[in-house]
Design a protein around this motif. Sequence first.
Motif, PDB file in Angstrom:
ATOM      1  N   MET A  65       0.752  -1.284  -0.078  1.00 37.07           N
ATOM      2  CA  MET A  65      -0.008   0.031   0.003  1.00 37.07           C
ATOM      3  C   MET A  65       1.133   1.228  -0.113  1.00 37.07           C
ATOM      4  SD  MET A  65      -2.931   0.906   2.699  1.00 37.07           S
ATOM      5  CE  MET A  65      -4.077  -0.109   2.222  1.00 37.07           C
ATOM      6  N   SER A  66       0.634   2.117  -1.040  1.00 33.09           N
ATOM      7  CA  SER A  66       1.627   3.381  -0.788  1.00 33.09           C
ATOM      8  C   SER A  66       0.805   4.522   0.184  1.00 33.09           C
ATOM      9  CB  SER A  66       1.329   3.975  -2.479  1.00 33.09           C
ATOM     10  OG  SER A  66      -0.176   4.248  -2.706  1.00 33.09           O
ATOM     11  N   VAL A  67       1.909   5.203   0.364  1.00 38.71           N
ATOM     12  CA  VAL A  67       1.808   6.405   1.327  1.00 38.71           C
ATOM     13  C   VAL A  67       1.458   7.397   0.732  1.00 38.71           C
ATOM     14  CG1 VAL A  67       2.584   7.354   3.492  1.00 38.71           C
ATOM     15  CG2 VAL A  67       2.856   5.123   3.296  1.00 38.71           C
ATOM     16  N   VAL A  68       0.395   8.455   1.134  1.00 42.69           N
ATOM     17  CA  VAL A  68       0.449   9.733   0.520  1.00 42.69           C
ATOM     18  C   VAL A  68       0.235  10.498   1.553  1.00 42.69           C
ATOM     19  CG1 VAL A  68      -1.011  11.029  -0.673  1.00 42.69           C
ATOM     20  CG2 VAL A  68      -0.821   8.865  -1.379  1.00 42.69           C
ATOM     21  N   ASN A  69       1.275  11.599   1.711  1.00 37.04           N
ATOM     22  CA  ASN A  69       1.180  12.654   2.864  1.00 37.04           C
ATOM     23  C   ASN A  69       0.765  13.775   2.264  1.00 37.04           C
ATOM     24  OD1 ASN A  69       3.007  11.118   4.369  1.00 37.04           O
ATOM     25  ND2 ASN A  69       4.685  11.639   3.266  1.00 37.04           N
ATOM     26  N   VAL A  70      -0.181  14.395   3.078  1.00 38.38           N
ATOM     27  CA  VAL A  70      -0.928  15.532   2.929  1.00 38.38           C
ATOM     28  C   VAL A  70      -0.821  16.654   3.831  1.00 38.38           C
ATOM     29  CG1 VAL A  70      -3.462  16.538   2.510  1.00 38.38           C
ATOM     30  CG2 VAL A  70      -2.870  13.870   1.945  1.00 38.38           C
ATOM     31  N   ALA A  71      -0.476  18.089   3.224  1.00 41.64           N
ATOM     32  CA  ALA A  71      -0.187  19.019   3.975  1.00 41.64           C
ATOM     33  C   ALA A  71      -1.328  20.353   3.626  1.00 41.64           C
ATOM     34  CB  ALA A  71       1.140  19.690   3.671  1.00 41.64           C
ATOM     35  N   VAL A  72      -2.027  20.665   4.630  1.00 40.90           N
ATOM     36  CA  VAL A  72      -3.363  21.298   4.433  1.00 40.90           C
ATOM     37  C   VAL A  72      -2.882  22.786   4.856  1.00 40.90           C
ATOM     38  CG1 VAL A  72      -5.680  21.776   4.698  1.00 40.90           C
ATOM     39  CG2 VAL A  72      -4.634  19.374   4.514  1.00 40.90           C
ATOM     40  N   ILE A  73      -2.967  23.815   3.823  1.00 39.28           N
ATOM     41  CA  ILE A  73      -2.610  25.054   4.285  1.00 39.28           C
ATOM     42  C   ILE A  73      -4.039  25.836   4.485  1.00 39.28           C
ATOM     43  CG2 ILE A  73      -1.432  27.447   3.721  1.00 39.28           C
ATOM     44  CD1 ILE A  73       0.793  25.546   2.243  1.00 39.28           C
ATOM     45  N   GLY A  74      -4.526  26.368   5.374  1.00 36.34           N
ATOM     46  CA  GLY A  74      -5.866  26.882   5.493  1.00 36.34           C
ATOM     47  C   GLY A  74      -6.914  25.925   6.165  1.00 36.34           C
ATOM     48  N   VAL A  75      -6.963  25.719   7.473  1.00 33.73           N
ATOM     49  CA  VAL A  75      -7.945  24.691   8.076  1.00 33.73           C
ATOM     50  C   VAL A  75      -9.091  25.546   8.642  1.00 33.73           C
ATOM     51  CG1 VAL A  75      -6.501  22.963   8.301  1.00 33.73           C
ATOM     52  CG2 VAL A  75      -6.514  24.627   9.919  1.00 33.73           C
ATOM     53  N   GLY A  76      -9.387  26.535   7.797  1.00 37.42           N
ATOM     54  CA  GLY A  76     -10.907  27.282   8.290  1.00 37.42           C
ATOM     55  C   GLY A  76     -12.012  26.416   7.807  1.00 37.42           C
ATOM     56  N   LEU A  77     -13.162  27.127   7.351  1.00 38.37           N
ATOM     57  CA  LEU A  77     -14.345  26.445   7.055  1.00 38.37           C
ATOM     58  C   LEU A  77     -14.096  25.371   5.907  1.00 38.37           C
ATOM     59  CD1 LEU A  77     -16.965  29.428   7.409  1.00 38.37           C
ATOM     60  CD2 LEU A  77     -16.411  27.556   8.637  1.00 38.37           C
ATOM     61  N   VAL A  78     -13.246  25.759   4.764  1.00 41.08           N
ATOM     62  CA  VAL A  78     -12.941  24.857   3.578  1.00 41.08           C
ATOM     63  C   VAL A  78     -12.169  23.901   4.134  1.00 41.08           C
ATOM     64  CG1 VAL A  78     -12.338  24.741   1.282  1.00 41.08           C
ATOM     65  CG2 VAL A  78     -13.942  26.577   2.048  1.00 41.08           C
ATOM     66  N   GLY A  79     -11.054  24.226   4.876  1.00 41.04           N
ATOM     67  CA  GLY A  79      -9.917  23.420   5.157  1.00 41.04           C
ATOM     68  C   GLY A  79     -10.504  22.242   6.064  1.00 41.04           C
ATOM     69  N   LYS A  80     -11.571  22.741   7.057  1.00 39.65           N
ATOM     70  CA  LYS A  80     -12.155  21.715   8.136  1.00 39.65           C
ATOM     71  C   LYS A  80     -12.755  20.499   7.478  1.00 39.65           C
ATOM     72  CE  LYS A  80     -14.549  21.613  12.385  1.00 39.65           C
ATOM     73  NZ  LYS A  80     -15.224  22.477  13.336  1.00 39.65           N
ATOM     74  N   GLU A  81     -13.667  21.165   6.497  1.00 42.32           N
ATOM     75  CA  GLU A  81     -14.610  20.108   5.593  1.00 42.32           C
ATOM     76  C   GLU A  81     -13.790  19.260   4.863  1.00 42.32           C
ATOM     77  OE1 GLU A  81     -17.617  18.033   4.539  1.00 42.32           O
ATOM     78  OE2 GLU A  81     -17.665  19.144   6.269  1.00 42.32           O
ATOM     79  N   PHE A  82     -12.568  19.928   4.064  1.00 44.30           N
ATOM     80  CA  PHE A  82     -12.038  18.945   3.626  1.00 44.30           C
ATOM     81  C   PHE A  82     -11.182  17.841   4.253  1.00 44.30           C
ATOM     82  CE2 PHE A  82      -7.367  17.917   2.259  1.00 44.30           C
ATOM     83  CZ  PHE A  82      -7.754  17.379   1.051  1.00 44.30           C
ATOM     84  N   LEU A  83     -10.786  18.411   5.338  1.00 43.85           N
ATOM     85  CA  LEU A  83     -10.263  17.152   6.248  1.00 43.85           C
ATOM     86  C   LEU A  83     -11.047  16.276   7.038  1.00 43.85           C
ATOM     87  CD1 LEU A  83      -7.555  19.317   8.174  1.00 43.85           C
ATOM     88  CD2 LEU A  83      -6.950  17.307   6.657  1.00 43.85           C
ATOM     89  N   ASN A  84     -12.362  16.615   7.047  1.00 44.50           N
ATOM     90  CA  ASN A  84     -13.354  15.605   7.682  1.00 44.50           C
ATOM     91  C   ASN A  84     -13.598  14.639   6.513  1.00 44.50           C
ATOM     92  OD1 ASN A  84     -13.767  17.059   9.932  1.00 44.50           O
ATOM     93  ND2 ASN A  84     -15.403  18.337   9.301  1.00 44.50           N
ATOM     94  N   VAL A 105       9.360  14.770   1.624  1.00 41.76           N
ATOM     95  CA  VAL A 105       9.514  13.752   2.307  1.00 41.76           C
ATOM     96  C   VAL A 105      10.316  12.754   1.171  1.00 41.76           C
ATOM     97  CG1 VAL A 105       8.699  11.747   3.656  1.00 41.76           C
ATOM     98  CG2 VAL A 105       7.665  14.004   3.849  1.00 41.76           C
ATOM     99  N   PRO A 106      11.470  12.236   1.469  1.00 37.11           N
ATOM    100  CA  PRO A 106      12.061  11.213   0.574  1.00 37.11           C
ATOM    101  C   PRO A 106      11.372   9.890   0.217  1.00 37.11           C
ATOM    102  CG  PRO A 106      13.646  12.010   2.133  1.00 37.11           C
ATOM    103  CD  PRO A 106      12.364  12.468   2.561  1.00 37.11           C
ATOM    104  N   ASN A 107      11.074   9.523  -0.876  1.00 38.53           N
ATOM    105  CA  ASN A 107      10.404   8.394  -1.118  1.00 38.53           C
ATOM    106  C   ASN A 107       9.099   8.364  -0.941  1.00 38.53           C
ATOM    107  OD1 ASN A 107      13.066   7.421  -2.104  1.00 38.53           O
ATOM    108  ND2 ASN A 107      13.503   7.117  -0.014  1.00 38.53           N
ATOM    109  N   ALA A 108       8.352   9.739  -0.793  1.00 36.24           N
ATOM    110  CA  ALA A 108       7.038   9.544  -0.397  1.00 36.24           C
ATOM    111  C   ALA A 108       6.565  10.726  -1.467  1.00 36.24           C
ATOM    112  CB  ALA A 108       6.666  10.007   0.940  1.00 36.24           C
ATOM    113  N   ARG A 109       5.088  10.346  -1.654  1.00 34.28           N
ATOM    114  CA  ARG A 109       4.585  11.329  -2.303  1.00 34.28           C
ATOM    115  C   ARG A 109       3.509  12.309  -1.176  1.00 34.28           C
ATOM    116  NH1 ARG A 109       0.017   8.364  -5.791  1.00 34.28           N
ATOM    117  NH2 ARG A 109       0.019   7.307  -4.030  1.00 34.28           N
ATOM    118  N   THR A 110       3.781  13.625  -1.786  1.00 34.66           N
ATOM    119  CA  THR A 110       3.323  14.629  -0.644  1.00 34.66           C
ATOM    120  C   THR A 110       2.310  15.614  -1.614  1.00 34.66           C
ATOM    121  OG1 THR A 110       5.071  14.567   0.686  1.00 34.66           O
ATOM    122  CG2 THR A 110       3.818  16.542   0.834  1.00 34.66           C
ATOM    123  N   ILE A 111       1.098  15.857  -1.134  1.00 40.12           N
ATOM    124  CA  ILE A 111       0.103  16.532  -1.709  1.00 40.12           C
ATOM    125  C   ILE A 111      -0.096  17.960  -0.945  1.00 40.12           C
ATOM    126  CG2 ILE A 111      -2.097  16.910  -2.574  1.00 40.12           C
ATOM    127  CD1 ILE A 111      -2.334  13.834  -3.041  1.00 40.12           C
TER     128      ILE A 111
END
Length: 176
Positions: free
Chosen positions: A1-20, A82-88
């Motif tokens: 299983m591949s690992v996907v790292n996610v970094a979220v800039i802006g966790v207000g209303l839209v960001g909070k819903e995205f993370l949910n 992150v070395p050897n990882a996908r980050t979004i």
Amino acid sequence: MSVVNVAVIGVGLVGKEFLNQLAAFASTSQTAKIQLIYASNSKKVLWKDNHPLNLDSWSQALLDDPGRTDIELSTLPQLLKVPNARTIIVDNTSSDSVATLYPEFLKAGLAVITPNKKAYSSSLSLYNAICDASASVGGGRFLNESTVGAGLPIISTLKDLVATGDEVRQAACISQ
């Protein structure tokens, strides 16, 4: 299983819903392990040296944790690589400062997903830098969407029309 790292800039209303929604998807995904490695609002940053943050309790952690205030925005492209990882990178802000970093994120091999209109409504040189960085060898992918009016998606709709052979002759707006 591949690992996907996610970094979220802006966790207000839209960001909070995205993370949910991301947490719900991550709990059922059988193809990728989704890890939140960074979350920030305009005042605080949650970052633990690219170690995963809890997708179910990030919001409470942002309230309880004193957070980091020593991380400069300009350092993020190298910091989040992150070395050897996908980050979004998911930019839920409407910040010019974040949009100007898109070429650096992409050059570092980080994908960028955003509803931020600033990258396409500012200078042509920024737009060209984003396209060039995304097209370069090792460059990250850039995905964006913007809405108009009552929240109707416009960019993907226009792209789909053109991709299926339609010719867009004009786009117009009705305003009062």
